[in-house]
Design a protein around this motif. Structure first.
Motif, PDB file in Angstrom:
ATOM      1  N   ILE A  61     -12.203   4.628 -11.255  1.00  7.22           N
ATOM      2  CA  ILE A  61     -12.092   4.888  -9.916  1.00  7.22           C
ATOM      3  C   ILE A  61     -13.527   4.716  -9.152  1.00  7.22           C
ATOM      4  N   LEU A  62     -13.347   3.940  -7.935  1.00  6.68           N
ATOM      5  CA  LEU A  62     -14.540   3.770  -7.151  1.00  6.68           C
ATOM      6  C   LEU A  62     -14.368   4.076  -5.880  1.00  6.68           C
ATOM      7  N   THR A  63     -15.407   5.162  -5.463  1.00  2.00           N
ATOM      8  CA  THR A  63     -15.183   5.529  -3.860  1.00  2.00           C
ATOM      9  C   THR A  63     -16.466   4.632  -3.193  1.00  2.00           C
ATOM     10  N   VAL A  64     -15.991   4.320  -1.930  1.00  2.00           N
ATOM     11  CA  VAL A  64     -16.901   3.418  -1.122  1.00  2.00           C
ATOM     12  C   VAL A  64     -17.005   3.828   0.416  1.00  2.00           C
ATOM     13  N   CYS A  65     -18.355   4.288   0.717  1.00  2.00           N
ATOM     14  CA  CYS A  65     -18.637   4.227   2.315  1.00  2.00           C
ATOM     15  C   CYS A  65     -19.655   3.270   2.591  1.00  2.00           C
TER      16      CYS A  65
ATOM     17  N   PRO B 134      -1.740   2.103  -8.479  1.00  3.49           N
ATOM     18  CA  PRO B 134      -2.189   1.265  -7.179  1.00  3.49           C
ATOM     19  C   PRO B 134      -0.938   0.319  -6.515  1.00  3.49           C
ATOM     20  N   ALA B 135      -0.463  -0.396  -7.583  1.00  3.69           N
ATOM     21  CA  ALA B 135       0.834  -1.316  -6.901  1.00  3.69           C
ATOM     22  C   ALA B 135       1.811  -0.543  -6.520  1.00  3.69           C
ATOM     23  N   ARG B 136       2.140   0.516  -7.191  1.00  2.45           N
ATOM     24  CA  ARG B 136       3.473   1.544  -6.721  1.00  2.45           C
ATOM     25  C   ARG B 136       3.050   2.270  -5.484  1.00  2.45           C
ATOM     26  N   ALA B 137       1.679   2.402  -5.450  1.00  3.88           N
ATOM     27  CA  ALA B 137       1.288   2.943  -4.228  1.00  3.88           C
ATOM     28  C   ALA B 137       1.555   2.089  -2.845  1.00  3.88           C
TER      29      ALA B 137
ATOM     30  N   THR C  57      -7.004  -1.469  -3.319  1.00  5.80           N
ATOM     31  CA  THR C  57      -7.810  -0.822  -2.470  1.00  5.80           C
ATOM     32  C   THR C  57      -7.223  -0.067  -1.234  1.00  5.80           C
ATOM     33  N   PHE C  58      -7.509   1.052  -0.984  1.00  8.65           N
ATOM     34  CA  PHE C  58      -7.123   1.940   0.007  1.00  8.65           C
ATOM     35  C   PHE C  58      -7.959   2.773   0.520  1.00  8.65           C
TER      36      PHE C  58
ATOM     37  N   LEU D 245      -9.193   1.231  -9.576  1.00  9.90           N
ATOM     38  CA  LEU D 245      -8.834   1.654  -8.053  1.00  9.90           C
ATOM     39  C   LEU D 245      -9.774   1.990  -7.194  1.00  9.90           C
ATOM     40  N   VAL D 246      -9.685   1.381  -6.076  1.00 13.30           N
ATOM     41  CA  VAL D 246     -11.015   1.656  -5.104  1.00 13.30           C
ATOM     42  C   VAL D 246     -10.277   2.323  -3.852  1.00 13.30           C
ATOM     43  N   LEU D 247     -11.151   3.645  -3.709  1.00 16.14           N
ATOM     44  CA  LEU D 247     -10.955   4.343  -2.622  1.00 16.14           C
ATOM     45  C   LEU D 247     -12.066   4.372  -1.487  1.00 16.14           C
ATOM     46  N   THR D 248     -11.926   3.777  -0.331  1.00 10.41           N
ATOM     47  CA  THR D 248     -12.564   3.797   0.584  1.00 10.41           C
ATOM     48  C   THR D 248     -12.680   4.861   1.384  1.00 10.41           C
ATOM     49  N   MET D 249     -13.846   5.053   2.316  1.00  3.59           N
ATOM     50  CA  MET D 249     -13.768   6.272   3.220  1.00  3.59           C
ATOM     51  C   MET D 249     -13.342   5.715   4.715  1.00  3.59           C
ATOM     52  N   ALA D 250     -13.184   4.559   4.868  1.00  2.00           N
ATOM     53  CA  ALA D 250     -12.786   4.133   6.390  1.00  2.00           C
ATOM     54  C   ALA D 250     -11.829   2.772   6.043  1.00  2.00           C
ATOM     55  N   ALA D 251     -11.237   2.346   7.047  1.00  2.00           N
ATOM     56  CA  ALA D 251     -10.380   1.029   7.083  1.00  2.00           C
ATOM     57  C   ALA D 251     -11.254  -0.205   6.756  1.00  2.00           C
TER      58      ALA D 251
END
Length: 214
Positions: free
Chosen positions: A22-26, A161-164, A123-124, A100-106
């Motif tokens: 899992i990667l978180t991004v800001c 991710p695909a299901r989400a 990515t979400f 899975l990539v989870l970003t802090m903003a659109a």
């Protein structure tokens, strides 16, 4: 006989033997994404040690900087460890290594997809992803009807991710701003409290899903 590999360098062609990445991004990788990284890692380690690897990066990272002190305090408050962190710049190579990539903003999501359009369904924003998990739970218990408690954890999360993405239309925010976590950098304690208020429920939702489906 070949010499044994050093610890941590093992490789495998079997995805089920690899940690879920899992990667978180800001933006700067010193305020928001480190909080998400360290708290997700701490919580997921309690679910199943070694099954998840959470890292973070910034689209315009302050490379090498530690976590900002107020963010470090939030991490510690929730049981994570802020020590040993150094900000790093987001790159295509880092993205290729993420399930899975989870970003802090659109806008971070847009920047991720500019670097690697193939990550569209992986990515979400983190708040958006948490709402999608809630929809999946309400719809089918999160397992597509699989009643088996022994369902493979790696397969579940790599398919998640695909299901989400398939229920994105059911998890739309009333306001687009509700997808974002505020950037508190250089804005004082109130902004950090707002960041905590926006980020922590999403993290807790993800960890609750992980516990239920471990």
């Amino acid at each position: 006989m070949p010499p044994p590999r050093a610890p941590g360098t093992e490789t495998s062609n079997d995805p089920s033997l690899l940690p879920i990445r899992i990667l978180t991004v800001c933006t700067g990788n010193i305020c928001r994404s480190p909080v998400a990284e360290r708290l997700l890692q701490a919580g997921l380690d309690q679910v199943k040690p070694g099954a998840f690897r959470v890292r973070s990066a910034g689209t315009r990272a302050m490379v090498g900087d530690p976590v900002q002190p107020l963010s470090a305090g939030i991490i510690s408050t929730y049981g994570g460890t802020p020590e040993g962190f150094a900000a790093r710049q987001l790159t295509p190579a880092i993205l290729r290594d993420a399930d899975l990539v989870l970003t802090m903003a659109a806008r971070h999501r847009g920047e991720v997809l500019q670097l690697d359009p193939s990550l569209l369904k992986r990515t979400f924003t983190i708040r958006e992803f948490a709402r999608m998990l809630e929809v999946l739970e309400e719809r089918d218990g999160g397992r597509d009807g699989d009643p088996s408690p022994a369902a493979d954890l790696a397969a579940l999360w790599r398919g998640l991710p695909a299901r989400a993405a398939s229920v994105r239309h059911l998890a739309l925010a009333p306001d687009a701003a509700d997808n974002d976590v505020v950037d508190p950098y250089r804005r004082g304690e109130d902004a950090y409290r707002q960041m905590e208020d926006e980020l922590s429920p999403a993290i807790l939702t993800i960890l609750r899903f992980a516990r239920v489906h471990s």
